[in-house]
Design an enzyme around this catalytic site. Structure first.
Site, PDB file in Angstrom:
ATOM      1  N   THR A  98       0.819  -1.212   0.000  1.00 60.49           N
ATOM      2  CA  THR A  98       0.000   0.000   0.000  1.00 60.49           C
ATOM      3  C   THR A  98       0.857   1.268   0.000  1.00 60.49           C
ATOM      4  OG1 THR A  98      -0.157  -0.186   2.413  1.00 60.49           O
ATOM      5  CG2 THR A  98      -1.966  -1.091   1.115  1.00 60.49           C
ATOM      6  N   THR A  99       1.899   1.269   0.819  1.00 60.63           N
ATOM      7  CA  THR A  99       2.758   2.453   0.891  1.00 60.63           C
ATOM      8  C   THR A  99       3.467   2.693  -0.431  1.00 60.63           C
ATOM      9  OG1 THR A  99       3.085   2.061   3.263  1.00 60.63           O
ATOM     10  CG2 THR A  99       4.626   3.558   2.171  1.00 60.63           C
TER      11      THR A  99
END
Length: 547
Positions: A98-99
């Site tokens: 996600t990051t």
């Protein structure tokens, strides 16, 4: 906003709305999206830092999970909300990364801003980004390596490294692999539906264990009920076992103690008859979403039935899936075929903290993980880390494809995209080059978060890739560029491909916006009267009189 016709102004846009156009609108959106990317950038990599998020009532979350950070942030700007969508999509489709997806999208927009300032039209940039993403996905497919069960531990270790799970890395890695393999069904691994993660107070993270069955954070309804039931036949209810209230308003006048006693005996008789009808189905264990009153508990305990009340909806779903039971709404309507099966249902625990274990379930894919920790915040973060690790292990089991980690794929993609850009004509070539530069922001951020020089690190990685070592990535513990496959730093192909897709789609969408029409925020007092809460189905609520 107004037009002019024969000297008469024509009002087109409400005066309470603001309008931003052209490069200014694009600049606002890019700045907002970049701010979101910068907020999570420092959490990237094995040496990334955590964020503490505190809500208005003082509850806090400590995490370095990108999706959780963005979900907890109170984001107002529309473009920034699109970055949150990236993280949510990445989490749903791949379980991790996600990051990286948010950082890549932010950097794509940052590079695009530079091109716009050089008078490259946004549509040319989005076209170039689209070409670059398609090529990048092709390159990733070529880079992918067929995976075997031997690499699953390395996949889990890569996902867990850099999180609170480092305190007990090896046991948790083995736990993830064992759990994911135990729920494999027809080549699919459904983590969300089959795995129940429970926090257990006390102990150490190293005590975290796997349970082949369902564990729910509840105790039996009454202490006189049996603690353990073997060969359990389980009834699952969404109705209570209690004295029912009348459907209409009624009063019973009691004029003597004898009448009161008779009324109570009648209530007991009614509940007892319902319990007797329920137990005719053969049930010896009961789980219900609703309550069990004192009379109901007495009747059940007298017959040696194990009962748990006020189960959460999610717990009921897990029990139904694990035991094969069917939810019943009428006590005297339970049939034998509605019952679930389990070898053992038992209450375990120390002191006032008890849990119910359902083991030997009819569905062998129903499993639980008990996380032991002295601090709730640590347990929450371990749960998020385990969820990520279980998902990526599941990705590899389902797809059978892996790539090296440590920034290796991004560096290789950047080098090959630059070569691909030379085959293009027009301004799309500039966009593809910018895309390649944006990809290198991932290894640069990993290096910066490890306290290393990002430029030197990038130069070392490029040198190794130019020599044909396409799996060379950054070892943050030595600060050197090394072969990630030999180090066991491995990620699923699905995570990397979804990062490319999510980041490109979001960046392209934001790039195509050249006009922002924003209404002024209003409170309920500013809303038209017919839209307020005082109106229901067109009927106005009566005024509230003051005391």
């Amino acid at each position: 906003m107004a037009g002019q016709l024969s000297g008469q102004p024509i009002i087109i846009l409400d005066k309470d709305k603001t309008r931003t156009q052209g490069k200014e609108a694009l600049g606002f959106n890019i700045t907002a999206a970049k701010a979101i990317a910068d907020a999570v950038r420092t959490t990237l990599g094995p040496k990334g830092m955590d964020k503490m998020l505190v809500n208005p009532v003082g509850d806090m979350v400590i995490t370095n999970d990108g999706a959780t950070i963005l979900q907890e942030m109170d984001i107002k700007h529309p473009a920034a909300k699109m970055m949150v969508e990236i993280a949510r999509t990445q989490e749903d489709k791949a379980g991790d990364g996600t990051t990286s997806a948010v950082v890549l999208a932010g950097e794509l927009l940052n590079k695009a801003k530079t091109l716009v300032e050089q008078n490259v039209h946004p549509t040319s940039i989005t076209r170039g980004y689209s070409l670059a993403s398609v090529k990048a996905l092709e390159i990733l497919e070529d880079m992918a390596i067929d995976a075997s069960d031997d690499v699953l531990e390395n996949v889990a270790r890569t996902a867990l490294t850099g999180k609170s799970a480092d305190l007990a890395l090896d046991p948790l890695v083995q736990l993830c692999v064992k759990t994911a393999q135990s729920i494999k069904d027809g080549g699919r691994v459904n983590v969300k539906e089959n795995i129940n993660i429970i926090h257990q107070r006390g102990g150490s993270i190293k005590d975290t264990k796997f349970v082949h069955g369902v564990v729910i954070d509840k105790a039996r309804a009454h202490k006189n009920m049996p603690k353990k039931v073997e060969n359990a036949r389980i009834a699952v209810l969404d109705t209570g076992i209690e004295v029912e209230k009348t459907q209409i308003t009624s009063k019973v006048q009691i004029t003597s103690p004898e009448l009161l006693k008779e009324a109570r005996l009648e209530e007991t008789k009614l509940v007892d008859e319902k319990v007797e009808a329920l137990l005719k189905s053969g049930a010896n264990v009961i789980f219900t979403e609703k309550g069990i009153d004192d009379i109901g508990m007495h009747c059940l305990a007298k017959r040696g039935v194990f009962a748990v009340r006020r189960c959460k909806d999610e717990e009921i779903k897990k029990i139904v899936k694990a035991t094969g039971a069917r939810v019943v709404s009428v006590l005297d309507g339970v049939e034998e075929e509605d019952l679930g099966r389990a070898d053992i249902v038992e209450e375990r625990g120390v002191g006032n903290y008890k849990m119910v274990y359902i083991e030997g379930c009819e569905n062998p894919k129903a499993v639980s993980i008990l996380i032991y920790s002295g601090a709730e915040h640590v347990a929450d973060e371990i749960e998020r880390a385990l969820d990520d690790a279980l998902r990526v292990v599941g990705d590899v089991i389902e797809d059978g494809k892996i790539v090296a980690g440590g920034g290796a794929p991004e560096v290789e993609l950047a080098i090959k995209l630059r070569k691909y850009a030379t085959t293009l004509s027009g301004r799309e070539q500039l966009a593809v080059m910018a895309y390649a530069d944006a990809l290198e922001e991932i290894p640069k951020s990993i290096a910066e978060n490890a306290g290393l020089d990002a430029i030197d690190t990038l130069v070392d990685l490029r040198n190794m890739h130019s020599k044909g070592i396409s799996t060379a990535g950054l070892n943050v513990f030595t600060g050197k560029a090394e072969d990630m496959l030999k180090l066991g730093v491995i990620e699923p192909l699905r995570v990397k491909t979804q990062i490319i897709k999510s980041a490109t789609d979001a960046a392209s969408m934001i790039m195509r916006i050249d006009d922002i029409l924003m209404a002024k925020e209003t409170g309920m007092m500013d809303v038209n009267p017919e839209h307020t809460a005082d109106y229901y189905d067109g009927i106005q609520a009566p005024p509230i009189e003051e005391d």
